[in-house]
Design a protein around this motif. Structure first.
Motif, mmCIF file in Angstrom:
data_model
loop_
_atom_site.group_PDB
_atom_site.id
_atom_site.type_symbol
_atom_site.label_atom_id
_atom_site.label_comp_id
_atom_site.label_asym_id
_atom_site.label_seq_id
_atom_site.Cartn_x
_atom_site.Cartn_y
_atom_site.Cartn_z
ATOM 1 N N LYS A 33 81.094 92.074 29.107
ATOM 2 C CA LYS A 33 80.192 91.615 28.051
ATOM 3 C C LYS A 33 79.150 90.711 28.691
ATOM 4 C CE LYS A 33 80.007 89.194 23.629
ATOM 5 N NZ LYS A 33 79.252 90.215 22.933
ATOM 6 N N THR A 37 77.759 85.557 22.370
ATOM 7 C CA THR A 37 78.356 85.521 21.042
ATOM 8 C C THR A 37 78.837 84.106 20.783
ATOM 9 O OG1 THR A 37 79.846 86.671 19.513
ATOM 10 C CG2 THR A 37 80.715 86.173 21.698
ATOM 11 N N SER A 49 83.807 89.125 20.061
ATOM 12 C CA SER A 49 83.040 90.368 20.070
ATOM 13 C C SER A 49 82.806 90.867 21.491
ATOM 14 C CB SER A 49 81.695 90.126 19.376
ATOM 15 O OG SER A 49 80.844 91.217 19.544
#
Length: 178
Positions: A33, A37, A49
């Motif tokens: 990622k 977030t 997330s």
């Protein structure tokens, strides 16, 4: 070629006569990622997330080795946070119950010197899911006490400035033959 192994008369043991895959890595899956977030839900837990990975073990005896790095930031000062490693909807690698303390995989106080201290939290766990069905591993988070905002892959407030870096987080799973 054939070989002869001589043991003493009181020798005892088992000799493996076939190749085995026990302990070998059968598959590796990584989810990374790179975007930011945040979480402002207080004591209510929520999935982080983008830090979710699926793996389908090839045998019920397989182990799943989980490696994860979460680039985490909370508000300057001593603010509580808790992170939870999950297999599906089940907590794994969670602390024992103790009085009114929050049970978590990783947790504590941010205790940061500034709002611009993004710190990596690394975690490794060996799981035994005992299935050949798809397994989902993920992280959840909450702020069990102060109801402050937590950030992943950014410094606090995600300020658009050179002194406020962005990072990358990941979760890696490896199937290990059992």
């Amino acid at each position: 070629s054939d070989r002869t192994l001589k043991l003493p008369s009181d020798g005892d043991g088992t000799i493996l006569t076939t190749n085995t895959a026990v302990g070998k890595t059968l598959q590796t899956i990584m989810v990374e990622k790179t975007d930011v977030t945040s979480f402002s839900g207080g004591t209510t837990r929520a999935d982080i997330s983008g830090i979710t990975v699926n793996i389908t073990p090839s045998a019920t005896s397989s182990k799943i080795l989980i490696h994860s790095t979460l680039n985490f930031c909370g508000r300057k000062g001593e603010y509580a946070f808790a992170l939870y490693l999950m297999r599906g909807s089940t907590d794994i690698a969670i602390g024992d119950a103790a009085s009114s303390r929050t049970r978590a995989t990783i947790g504590g106080l941010t205790d940061l010197d500034s709002n611009y201290d993004m710190r990596p939290l690394n975690y490794v766990y060996l799981d035994s899911p005992n299935t050949t069905s798809q397994v989902t591993y993920k992280w959840q988070w909450n702020d069990p006490y102060h109801n402050q905002t937590l950030y992943l892959n950014s410094t606090f407030g995600d300020v658009d400035a050179a002194y406020s870096p962005r990072g990358a987080s990941n979760i890696i799973v490896q199937e290990i033959a059992g």
